[in-house]
Design a protein around this motif. Structure first.
Motif, PDB file in Angstrom:
ATOM      1  N   CYS A  53       0.969  -1.107   0.139  1.00  0.00           N
ATOM      2  CA  CYS A  53      -0.144   0.129  -0.113  1.00  0.00           C
ATOM      3  C   CYS A  53       0.862   1.402   0.189  1.00  0.00           C
ATOM      4  CB  CYS A  53      -0.782   0.056   1.219  1.00  0.00           C
ATOM      5  SG  CYS A  53      -1.933   1.240   1.386  1.00  0.00           S
ATOM      6  N   THR A  54       0.816   1.875  -1.198  1.00  0.00           N
ATOM      7  CA  THR A  54       1.887   2.972  -1.355  1.00  0.00           C
ATOM      8  C   THR A  54       1.141   4.513  -1.254  1.00  0.00           C
ATOM      9  OG1 THR A  54       3.177   1.762  -2.736  1.00  0.00           O
ATOM     10  CG2 THR A  54       3.725   4.167  -2.753  1.00  0.00           C
ATOM     11  N   TYR A  55       1.489   5.471  -0.349  1.00  0.00           N
ATOM     12  CA  TYR A  55       0.794   6.504  -0.313  1.00  0.00           C
ATOM     13  C   TYR A  55       1.353   7.571  -1.543  1.00  0.00           C
ATOM     14  CZ  TYR A  55      -1.708   6.327   4.072  1.00  0.00           C
ATOM     15  OH  TYR A  55      -2.498   5.778   5.143  1.00  0.00           O
ATOM     16  N   MET A  56       0.368   7.903  -2.332  1.00  0.00           N
ATOM     17  CA  MET A  56       0.579   8.828  -3.298  1.00  0.00           C
ATOM     18  C   MET A  56       0.686  10.310  -2.775  1.00  0.00           C
ATOM     19  SD  MET A  56       0.841   6.242  -5.188  1.00  0.00           S
ATOM     20  CE  MET A  56       1.347   6.857  -7.035  1.00  0.00           C
ATOM     21  N   ASP A  57      -0.180  10.623  -2.110  1.00  0.00           N
ATOM     22  CA  ASP A  57      -0.411  11.629  -1.209  1.00  0.00           C
ATOM     23  C   ASP A  57      -0.901  11.495   0.071  1.00  0.00           C
ATOM     24  OD1 ASP A  57      -3.017  12.103  -1.852  1.00  0.00           O
ATOM     25  OD2 ASP A  57      -2.382  13.136  -3.761  1.00  0.00           O
ATOM     26  N   SER A  58      -1.506  12.562   0.633  1.00  0.00           N
ATOM     27  CA  SER A  58      -2.139  12.346   1.977  1.00  0.00           C
ATOM     28  C   SER A  58      -3.380  11.815   1.938  1.00  0.00           C
ATOM     29  CB  SER A  58      -2.204  13.642   2.830  1.00  0.00           C
ATOM     30  OG  SER A  58      -3.045  14.645   2.188  1.00  0.00           O
ATOM     31  N   ARG A  59      -3.956  11.719   0.643  1.00  0.00           N
ATOM     32  CA  ARG A  59      -5.367  11.069   0.438  1.00  0.00           C
ATOM     33  C   ARG A  59      -5.459  10.045  -0.244  1.00  0.00           C
ATOM     34  NH1 ARG A  59      -6.663  17.116  -1.191  1.00  0.00           N
ATOM     35  NH2 ARG A  59      -5.524  16.181  -3.082  1.00  0.00           N
ATOM     36  N   GLU A  60      -4.449   9.823  -1.115  1.00  0.00           N
ATOM     37  CA  GLU A  60      -4.712   8.550  -2.247  1.00  0.00           C
ATOM     38  C   GLU A  60      -3.465   7.510  -1.860  1.00  0.00           C
ATOM     39  OE1 GLU A  60      -4.340   7.844  -7.218  1.00  0.00           O
ATOM     40  OE2 GLU A  60      -4.095   9.989  -6.157  1.00  0.00           O
ATOM     41  N   VAL A  61      -4.228   6.389  -1.975  1.00  0.00           N
ATOM     42  CA  VAL A  61      -3.058   5.417  -1.854  1.00  0.00           C
ATOM     43  C   VAL A  61      -3.385   4.177  -3.289  1.00  0.00           C
ATOM     44  CG1 VAL A  61      -3.122   5.083   0.638  1.00  0.00           C
ATOM     45  CG2 VAL A  61      -4.714   3.684  -0.661  1.00  0.00           C
ATOM     46  N   LYS A  62      -2.084   3.717  -3.447  1.00  0.00           N
ATOM     47  CA  LYS A  62      -2.284   2.742  -4.355  1.00  0.00           C
ATOM     48  C   LYS A  62      -1.916   1.423  -3.820  1.00  0.00           C
ATOM     49  CE  LYS A  62       0.559   1.290  -8.332  1.00  0.00           C
ATOM     50  NZ  LYS A  62       1.928   1.131  -8.995  1.00  0.00           N
ATOM     51  N   VAL A  63      -2.759   0.311  -4.139  1.00  0.00           N
ATOM     52  CA  VAL A  63      -2.655  -1.286  -3.566  1.00  0.00           C
ATOM     53  C   VAL A  63      -2.198  -2.117  -4.711  1.00  0.00           C
ATOM     54  CG1 VAL A  63      -3.500  -2.772  -2.344  1.00  0.00           C
ATOM     55  CG2 VAL A  63      -4.482  -0.319  -1.793  1.00  0.00           C
ATOM     56  N   ASP A  64      -1.183  -2.886  -4.418  1.00  0.00           N
ATOM     57  CA  ASP A  64      -0.624  -3.687  -5.486  1.00  0.00           C
ATOM     58  C   ASP A  64      -0.712  -4.947  -4.647  1.00  0.00           C
ATOM     59  OD1 ASP A  64       0.173  -2.135  -7.565  1.00  0.00           O
ATOM     60  OD2 ASP A  64       1.547  -1.273  -6.083  1.00  0.00           O
ATOM     61  N   LEU A  65      -1.351  -6.258  -5.353  1.00  0.00           N
ATOM     62  CA  LEU A  65      -1.186  -7.586  -4.972  1.00  0.00           C
ATOM     63  C   LEU A  65       0.220  -7.857  -5.185  1.00  0.00           C
ATOM     64  CD1 LEU A  65      -2.442  -9.996  -3.703  1.00  0.00           C
ATOM     65  CD2 LEU A  65      -3.090 -10.398  -5.805  1.00  0.00           C
TER      66      LEU A  65
END
Length: 110
Positions: A53-65
Motif C-alpha cells: 500500500c503506497t501513499y501517493m499523497d495524504s489522501r490517495e493510496v495505490k494497492v498492489d497485490l
C-alpha cells in the motif's frame, strides 16, 4: 514511513476484516511511503495475501497485490475466487486509508 501511521494501520485495519482473519502491517523498508500488508484468510482455504500500500499523497493510496499462497505454496492469483478475495481486501485497505486521513494529513502537513 511514519511510525504513528504504521501503528494506526495495525490498530484499524483488523477492524475492517472478518474477526477470524489475521493481518500484519509493517513499513516497507525499500519504499519510504509504503506499507507491506500480510493477510491470512480464515477457514479451510488457507490462503494468504501480500499487498503493498503506497501513499501517493495524504489522501490517495495505490494497492498492489504482491503474492498469494495457499498453505505456504504460491498459487495463481488470476483465478476468479482469488481475484474476488483480493478485490475485497483491496477495498478494505482503501477504506482503512480513508479512515486514517486525519492522521496522514497531520503527517504530510508537518
Amino acid at each position: 514511513m511514519d511510525q504513528r501511521l504504521v501503528e494506526e494501520w495495525k490498530r484499524r485495519l483488523p477492524e475492517r476484516l472478518n474477526s477470524s482473519d489475521s493481518v500484519e502491517v509493517h513499513a516497507d523498508d525499500g519504499i519510504p511511503n509504503a506499507l507491506l500488508i500480510h493477510m491470512d484468510v480464515a477457514g479451510r482455504s488457507k490462503y494468504s495475501f501480500d499487498f503493498r500500500c503506497t501513499y501517493m499523497d495524504s489522501r490517495e493510496v495505490k494497492v498492489d497485490l504482491l503474492d498469494v499462497e495457499q498453505d505456504g505454496i504460491h498459487v495463481d492469483e488470476h483465478t476468479e475466487p482469488i481475484q474476488n478475495l483480493a478485490e475485497d481486501y483491496v477495498r478494505h485497505i482503501h477504506e482503512c486509508a480513508q479512515d486514517l486521513q486525519d492522521v496522514t494529513t497531520q503527517i504530510y502537513q508537518g
